[in-house]
Design an enzyme around this catalytic site. Structure first.
Site, PDB file in Angstrom:
ATOM      1  N   GLY A   1       0.796  -1.220   0.000  1.00 19.68           N
ATOM      2  CA  GLY A   1       0.000   0.000   0.000  1.00 19.68           C
ATOM      3  C   GLY A   1       0.831   1.273   0.000  1.00 19.68           C
ATOM      4  N   ASN A   2       1.970   1.262   0.718  1.00 14.29           N
ATOM      5  CA  ASN A   2       2.755   2.497   0.826  1.00 14.29           C
ATOM      6  C   ASN A   2       3.405   2.914  -0.499  1.00 14.29           C
ATOM      7  OD1 ASN A   2       4.473   0.295   1.002  1.00 14.29           O
ATOM      8  ND2 ASN A   2       5.901   1.290   2.381  1.00 14.29           N
TER       9      ASN A   2
ATOM     10  N   LYS B   1     -12.716 -10.792   5.106  1.00 18.44           N
ATOM     11  CA  LYS B   1     -11.908  -9.656   4.652  1.00 18.44           C
ATOM     12  C   LYS B   1     -12.794  -8.403   4.605  1.00 18.44           C
ATOM     13  CE  LYS B   1      -8.497  -7.760   2.132  1.00 18.44           C
ATOM     14  NZ  LYS B   1      -7.171  -7.479   2.607  1.00 18.44           N
TER      15      LYS B   1
ATOM     16  N   LYS C   1       2.289 -12.603   3.766  1.00 14.57           N
ATOM     17  CA  LYS C   1       3.569 -12.364   3.092  1.00 14.57           C
ATOM     18  C   LYS C   1       4.534 -13.515   3.360  1.00 14.57           C
ATOM     19  CE  LYS C   1       3.079  -7.402   3.670  1.00 14.57           C
ATOM     20  NZ  LYS C   1       2.252  -7.225   2.471  1.00 14.57           N
TER      21      LYS C   1
ATOM     22  N   LYS D   1      -2.985 -10.216  -2.430  1.00 21.23           N
ATOM     23  CA  LYS D   1      -2.039  -9.906  -3.504  1.00 21.23           C
ATOM     24  C   LYS D   1      -0.690 -10.618  -3.324  1.00 21.23           C
ATOM     25  CE  LYS D   1       1.050  -6.433  -1.975  1.00 21.23           C
ATOM     26  NZ  LYS D   1       0.884  -6.610  -0.553  1.00 21.23           N
TER      27      LYS D   1
END
Ligand code: ADP
Ligand code: MG
Length: 310
Positions: A11-12, A127, A272, A210
């Protein structure tokens, strides 16, 4: 050594809001251009949390004002977000490459990800997406069959399922473009979730993680490295605690032990680490790296980040 790399942007890397995104993608593009200059083959994937929330909310608000305005299914919201983010990223990257004297085409690919209709996640949507709703509004929506969840005392939010990605529908196109020397932006927001019946793909009311989808793509295009770029330089154990320890390397065995100890937060670091392990274990020599966007070059050179390998 030149590598084939799938780079997942967090996101960043994309900022928030229209102006924020336009600005953030410029520095993101600088970093990516530097890696291209080193000769690496790059595929860029990215998240879409705030953007898909914005799109969803806008159509939801329109539907309350205009009777004929459609409420968009999640799959269509993801498709719109891929176009919007791809547009900004593709242009910023084009400019950064031209500034660096590199002539390479950049292309954003609308990407679908196959999920299983029988995925247990469809029975346990967890989610949260879109805006926070007050009690009355939530009650009204619930009557129409919409699933909602209380989100940490901040109000009610819609929830959708997050099934596991099985296959990237367009991965052969990604490979072909890559082999033709192009830079591909793909699997935006984890990809558009679709369910296959015979020759037909139909959109699912879901969002795909993602990081997981990027790992599936990295396997399918036979990448050497999966790089997950996020808001921390390394993965930690005892994160945010006095005995916090940053990890330089992580084996799949160690990762599984730490996962069992709940060292990685679900919905942020856990997917992740899971995605990184799944890629690193898929073939000897495959490596995954988790680090900051600004440290990507140093990470590839082995000087920072958390390296996950067998
Ligand atoms: P992205 O948008 O890049 O997917 P997320 O917020 O989903 O970012 O995930 C990254 C965040 O995970 C970090 O900013 C950090 O706050 C959090 N995190 C949770 N557990 C850990 C951990 N064990 N080590 C490092 N970061 C962690
Ligand atoms: Mg995330």
């Amino acid at each position: 050594m030149k590598k084939r790399i799938v780079m997942a942007l967090g996101g960043n890397a994309l900022g928030s809001g229209l102006a924020g995104q336009m600005k953030a993608v410029q520095s993101t593009a600088q970093t990516i251009a530097a890696l291209v200059a080193e000769g690496h083959q790059l595929v860029i994937t990215h998240g879409n949390g705030p953007q898909v929330g914005m799109i969803h909310q806008a159509f939801e608000a329109a539907a309350t004002t205009y009777a004929h305005s459609p409420v968009l299914p999640m799959s269509v919201c993801v498709a719109l977000s891929q176009g919007y983010i791809g547009y900004d990223l593709q242009n910023a990257l084009r400019e950064a490459l031209l500034d660096a004297g590199i002539t390479k085409n950049v292309v954003s690919l609308i990407t679908q990800v196959r999920v299983e209709a029988q995925d247990p996640a469809f029975n346990h949507p967890d989610k949260p997406i879109g805006s926070f709703l007050p009690d009355e509004e939530a009650a009204k929506l619930r009557k129409t069959g919409v699933l909602l969840m209380e989100d940490a005392g901040r109000g009610w939010r819609r929830v959708v399922a997050s099934p596991k990605p099985q296959e990237i529908i367009e991965s052969q196109s990604v490979k072909t473009l890559l082999e033709a020397g192009q830079i591909v932006i793909t699997v935006g927001g984890g990809g558009i979730p679709v369910i296959a019946t015979d020759n037909r793909l139909h959109g699912a009311n879901a969002v795909v993680d993602k990081d997981w989808a990027s790992a599936v793509l990295a396997k399918e295009i036979d990448a050497d490295m999966l790089i997950i770029l996020t808001a921390v330089e390394k993965v930690a154990i005892n994160y945010n605690q006095p005995d916090e320890r940053w990890l330089d390397t992580l084996s799949p065995q160690q990762a599984r032990r730490y996962i069992a100890e709940h060292q990685f937060a679900p919905g942020s670091m856990l997917p992740k680490v899971e995605a990184a392990v799944s890629f690193a274990e898929s073939k000897p020599g495959r490596q995954a790296l988790i680090t900051l966007l600004s440290k990507a070059g140093e990470g590839i050179a082995g000087r920072t980040g958390t390296l996950i390998q067998q």
